[in-house]
Design a protein around this motif. Structure first.
Motif, PDB file in Angstrom:
ATOM      1  N   ASP A 208       0.790  -1.258  -0.035  1.00  0.00           N
ATOM      2  CA  ASP A 208       0.007  -0.080  -0.116  1.00  0.00           C
ATOM      3  C   ASP A 208       0.808   1.408   0.097  1.00  0.00           C
ATOM      4  OD1 ASP A 208      -2.367  -1.436   0.174  1.00  0.00           O
ATOM      5  OD2 ASP A 208      -2.732  -1.185   2.216  1.00  0.00           O
ATOM      6  N   THR A 209       2.018   1.380   0.769  1.00  0.00           N
ATOM      7  CA  THR A 209       2.726   2.357   1.040  1.00  0.00           C
ATOM      8  C   THR A 209       3.650   2.666  -0.347  1.00  0.00           C
ATOM      9  OG1 THR A 209       4.365   1.196   2.044  1.00  0.00           O
ATOM     10  CG2 THR A 209       3.012   2.659   3.466  1.00  0.00           C
ATOM     11  N   ILE A 210       3.858   1.806  -1.064  1.00  0.00           N
ATOM     12  CA  ILE A 210       4.463   1.683  -2.345  1.00  0.00           C
ATOM     13  C   ILE A 210       3.637   2.205  -3.414  1.00  0.00           C
ATOM     14  CG2 ILE A 210       5.715   0.239  -4.294  1.00  0.00           C
ATOM     15  CD1 ILE A 210       6.858  -1.507  -2.266  1.00  0.00           C
ATOM     16  N   ILE A 211       2.519   1.828  -3.417  1.00  0.00           N
ATOM     17  CA  ILE A 211       1.343   2.070  -4.285  1.00  0.00           C
ATOM     18  C   ILE A 211       1.175   3.621  -4.262  1.00  0.00           C
ATOM     19  CG2 ILE A 211      -0.803   1.883  -5.195  1.00  0.00           C
ATOM     20  CD1 ILE A 211       1.071  -0.428  -6.247  1.00  0.00           C
ATOM     21  N   SER A 212       1.115   3.998  -2.997  1.00  0.00           N
ATOM     22  CA  SER A 212       0.917   5.296  -2.819  1.00  0.00           C
ATOM     23  C   SER A 212       1.839   6.309  -3.062  1.00  0.00           C
ATOM     24  CB  SER A 212       0.227   5.568  -1.408  1.00  0.00           C
ATOM     25  OG  SER A 212       1.405   5.356  -0.413  1.00  0.00           O
ATOM     26  N   GLY A 213       3.020   5.885  -3.199  1.00  0.00           N
ATOM     27  CA  GLY A 213       4.140   6.753  -3.414  1.00  0.00           C
ATOM     28  C   GLY A 213       4.644   7.316  -2.204  1.00  0.00           C
ATOM     29  N   ASP A 214       4.670   6.726  -0.982  1.00  0.00           N
ATOM     30  CA  ASP A 214       5.115   7.078   0.224  1.00  0.00           C
ATOM     31  C   ASP A 214       6.567   6.344   0.487  1.00  0.00           C
ATOM     32  OD1 ASP A 214       5.411   7.793   2.946  1.00  0.00           O
ATOM     33  OD2 ASP A 214       3.765   6.936   3.553  1.00  0.00           O
ATOM     34  N   VAL A 215       7.460   7.308  -0.110  1.00  0.00           N
ATOM     35  CA  VAL A 215       8.861   6.637   0.092  1.00  0.00           C
ATOM     36  C   VAL A 215       9.213   6.268   1.404  1.00  0.00           C
ATOM     37  CG1 VAL A 215      11.272   6.946  -0.394  1.00  0.00           C
ATOM     38  CG2 VAL A 215       9.609   7.643  -2.113  1.00  0.00           C
ATOM     39  N   GLN A 216       9.085   7.179   2.376  1.00  0.00           N
ATOM     40  CA  GLN A 216       9.607   6.865   3.938  1.00  0.00           C
ATOM     41  C   GLN A 216       8.655   5.869   4.576  1.00  0.00           C
ATOM     42  OE1 GLN A 216      12.448   7.920   5.339  1.00  0.00           O
ATOM     43  NE2 GLN A 216      11.757   6.503   6.845  1.00  0.00           N
ATOM     44  N   GLY A 217       7.385   5.835   4.206  1.00  0.00           N
ATOM     45  CA  GLY A 217       6.404   4.679   4.670  1.00  0.00           C
ATOM     46  C   GLY A 217       6.890   3.513   4.206  1.00  0.00           C
TER      47      GLY A 217
END
Length: 238
Positions: A208-217
């Protein structure tokens, strides 16, 4: 009736791993089928020539890999035989503990980097590949798959899909090598109760964090996942 003929008396230097190995072999050979009550601690100390502490530690190792369950007030019982190959793996893991922990440390750093870069650089093709790999693992667990090699392959496929999404061929190569070296440890890692469901939840968070583009997450989610795996492997060897 319990017979001591199935066991070999251990020398005085023997410890919990040898207790585990002898009991594991007896279970694998069908001497104690699923549901059977194992000899008591007192009987095992006499048959194997070891202390009760060693017997308890050996039983704890068998319980950790899902072969034995403790029914308080009643003793030890054989829980399942489907995971019996992990007896040999547990022995291997104990003999290579330092090496495995070192590789897990490196893997954690690389997985964290791969997840962050995947969040930054993944295209639609990579996102689809990660989703397919994740769904395949979820479907296998949901269908009751318990073959450790099959689960290991599906788990590796998910993590390698993330590495590929990072856009770094070097990360793909390095993680591919590490995943193969850690295959035995990975198999052990799936055996504790609830571990497969936890892996699914943690994979979902990473995805989910990868798909959302949340690098740090994504980096944080990957690091937490590997930290939990390391903690579990340490606990299994305790």
């Amino acid at each position: 009736m319990t017979s001591s003929s199935h066991f070999t008396r251990l020398p005085s230097r023997s410890r919990a791993d040898q207790v585990r190995d002898q009991l594991g072999e007896a279970i694998k050979k069908g001497i104690y089928p699923v549901g059977a009550k194992l000899p008591s601690e007192r009987e095992l100390t006499e048959m194997l020539g070891v202390s009760r502490v060693s017997v308890r530690e050996g039983m704890r190792s068998l319980e950790a890999v899902g072969l034995v369950e403790v029914r308080h007030g009643h003793g030890y019982f054989v829980k399942a035989t489907v995971r019996r190959p992990t007896i040999d793996v547990m022995k291997w893991l104990g003999e290579h503990r330092a090496e495995v922990m070192d590789m897990m440390l490196v893997r954690g750093a690389l997985d964290e980097l791969a997840a962050g870069e995947a969040a930054r650089r993944a295209d639609e093709e990579h996102r689809t590949a990660m989703r397919v790999a994740h769904d395949a693992f979820v479907a296998a667990v949901g269908a009751g798959e318990r073959d450790l090699d099959t689960l290991a392959n599906l788990d590796i496929a998910f993590h390698l899909a993330i590495a590929q999404a990072s856009g770094s061929p070097l990360l793909v190569d390095l993680l591919g090598e590490l995943h193969q070296h850690l295959r035995e440890a990975r198999s052990v890692g799936f055996t504790p109760a609830g571990r497969l469901d936890l892996s699914i939840a943690e994979h979902q968070t990473i995805f989910d964090t990868i798909i959302s583009g949340d690098v740090q997450g994504a980096r944080t989610a990957a690091a937490l996942h590997i930290a939990h795996v390391r903690e579990m492997l340490i606990a299994l060897q305790a």
